[in-house]
Enzyme design. Structure first.
Site, mmCIF file in Angstrom:
data_model
loop_
_atom_site.group_PDB
_atom_site.id
_atom_site.type_symbol
_atom_site.label_atom_id
_atom_site.label_comp_id
_atom_site.label_asym_id
_atom_site.label_seq_id
_atom_site.Cartn_x
_atom_site.Cartn_y
_atom_site.Cartn_z
ATOM 1 C CG HIS A 1 -5.651 -2.244 0.443
ATOM 2 N ND1 HIS A 1 -5.013 -2.450 -0.285
ATOM 3 C CD2 HIS A 1 -4.843 -1.302 1.680
ATOM 4 C CE1 HIS A 1 -3.936 -1.301 -0.606
ATOM 5 N NE2 HIS A 1 -4.225 -1.142 0.786
ATOM 6 C CG ASP B 1 -6.631 -3.894 -3.290
ATOM 7 O OD1 ASP B 1 -8.029 -2.895 -3.006
ATOM 8 O OD2 ASP B 1 -5.199 -3.924 -3.103
ATOM 9 C CB SER C 1 -0.952 0.115 1.229
ATOM 10 O OG SER C 1 -1.672 1.205 0.640
#
Length: 388
Positions: free
Chosen positions: A356, A323, A156
């Site tokens: 995610h 995601d 991320s």
């Protein structure tokens, strides 16, 4: 008492590095002095060639693996992937994980004391860019005697830092591992971040960011911000499978007027309330803004291939099918740009219904891809040592 198994790094200690050399920031401001909290797992080899840097995501910190005491209820945030025999194998690698400047877990940030005023920095703390974190991480590497990382790894927001490392310090990184990330945020992502920030700023207890001077915390706003963020980290199918429309209390039976609460409502409130007591609101604002500002190719005529042409390392890029916050399409854009730049890149799209958050959770194929890549890195290091 927590039982620690053979695949854990065990009990770990947090360390603090203090820096008095001013750090110029992308904003034009300067941090005259600052400190970085970090942890290390494994042993650094004689040539300092087996070091791996872990870059954390939005709410992460330096405590990535192991336990601080036997009384800890859970280990560090990436314990599933760091330790003996795990993908980031501490039998082979020396792993460094730090809390970035601007954080709220020890490193200098908005909740720290501003030496010029004697008061908490609060909203006056300098705005940060991902490159500022990378520059401070490079100074920590200097302090630890690490000239070149065997790999820089991040998921991320951490993946953005890893990519920035490959451009800002191309001679100091051998492998760049980018997980569930993007070269820039979509408008939808920026919108989610702004909605979360507005939830914080609209809390009366926020006091324009000076809540520490008021001996207060904007718990309600920060809780809602976390709830908004948490929804985006999960997938619709994952939430449906885990919670569905199950009720925690109440009934839909006709003639009954008691309040109804769904399981997902209770879960989100719990996550929000827990976060609101452990994370700093100004840090949340600062870090989501850094996410918004990041654009890897901005300084290269918005040409991602041109940007990556400056990198010298090899890349592993990983995405997850469910995601939608950092969709596989964003990772494919990274892989395509790397190929256009003539770089060595391995790409894997992992099947998962965890959204995610999948990059933090156990997943057999993810572990296999991750582990096999890093085994190759370890073998390269060992071959070089034997050749010397």
């Amino acid at each position: 008492m927590t039982k620690i198994d053979d695949h854990s790094v065990g009990l770990v200690e947090t360390q603090c590095a203090e820096f008095s050399e001013p750090l110029p920031l992308a904003s034009g401001r300067t941090l005259d002095q600052y400190q970085l909290y970090y942890e290390c797992y494994g042993e650094l080899n004689a040539s300092a060639s087996n070091a791996i840097l872990i870059c954390h995501a939005l709410s992460g910190n330096h405590h990535a693996a192991g336990f601080h005491s036997y009384e800890d209820s859970k280990p560090g945030w990436w314990d599933a992937y760091i330790g003996p025999g795990k993908p980031i194998d501490t039998n082979h690698f020396y792993v460094v994980s730090l809390n970035n400047i601007g954080g709220c877990d020890g490193s200098t940030g908005p909740s720290s004391i501003n030496p010029d005023t004697g008061e908490p920095w609060g909203p006056d703390f300098p705005r940060l860019r991902v490159r500022d974190w990378v520059n401070s991480q490079a100074r920590l590497a200097d302090r630890l005697g690490i000239e070149c990382w065997a790999a820089v790894i991040g998921g991320s927001l951490g993946g953005m830092q890893a990519m920035r490392w490959s451009l800002e310090y191309p001679e100091r990184i051998k492998h760049c591992i980018v997980i569930a990330s993007a070269m820039k945020l979509t408008a939808q992502n920026i919108a989610f971040n702004e909605t979360a920030r507005q939830a914080i700023c609209s809390d009366p207890d926020f006091s324009d960011g000076h809540y520490q001077q008021e001996d207060n915390i904007p718990r309600a706003g920060l809780s809602v911000a976390r709830m908004i963020g948490h929804i985006t980290y999960l997938s619709g199918d994952g939430m449906g499978e885990k919670f569905g429309r199950q009720l925690r209390s109440g009934t839909f039976e006709q003639g009954q007027d008691e309040p109804v609460e769904f399981q997902i409502q209770s879960y989100l409130r719990y996550q929000g309330e827990k976060f609101s007591t452990s994370f700093d609101a100004n840090t949340y604002i600062l870090m989501t803004q850094a996410l918004d500002y990041f654009d890897l190719a901005r300084e290269y005529q918005h040409d991602a291939a041109e940007a990556f042409s400056h990198a010298r390392c090899k890349f592993l890029v990983i995405s997850f099918t469910s995601d939608w916050r950092f969709a596989p399409a964003r990772s494919k854009e990274i892989a395509d740009a790397l190929m256009a730049a003539g770089k060595s890149v391995t790409y894997a799209e992992i099947e998962s219904d965890a959204g995610h958050d999948a990059f933090l959770l156990p997943n057999e194929r993810y572990e296999t891809v991750f582990s096999n890549y890093l085994k190759g890195v370890a073998q390269q290091i060992e071959s070089q040592q034997h050749a010397q």
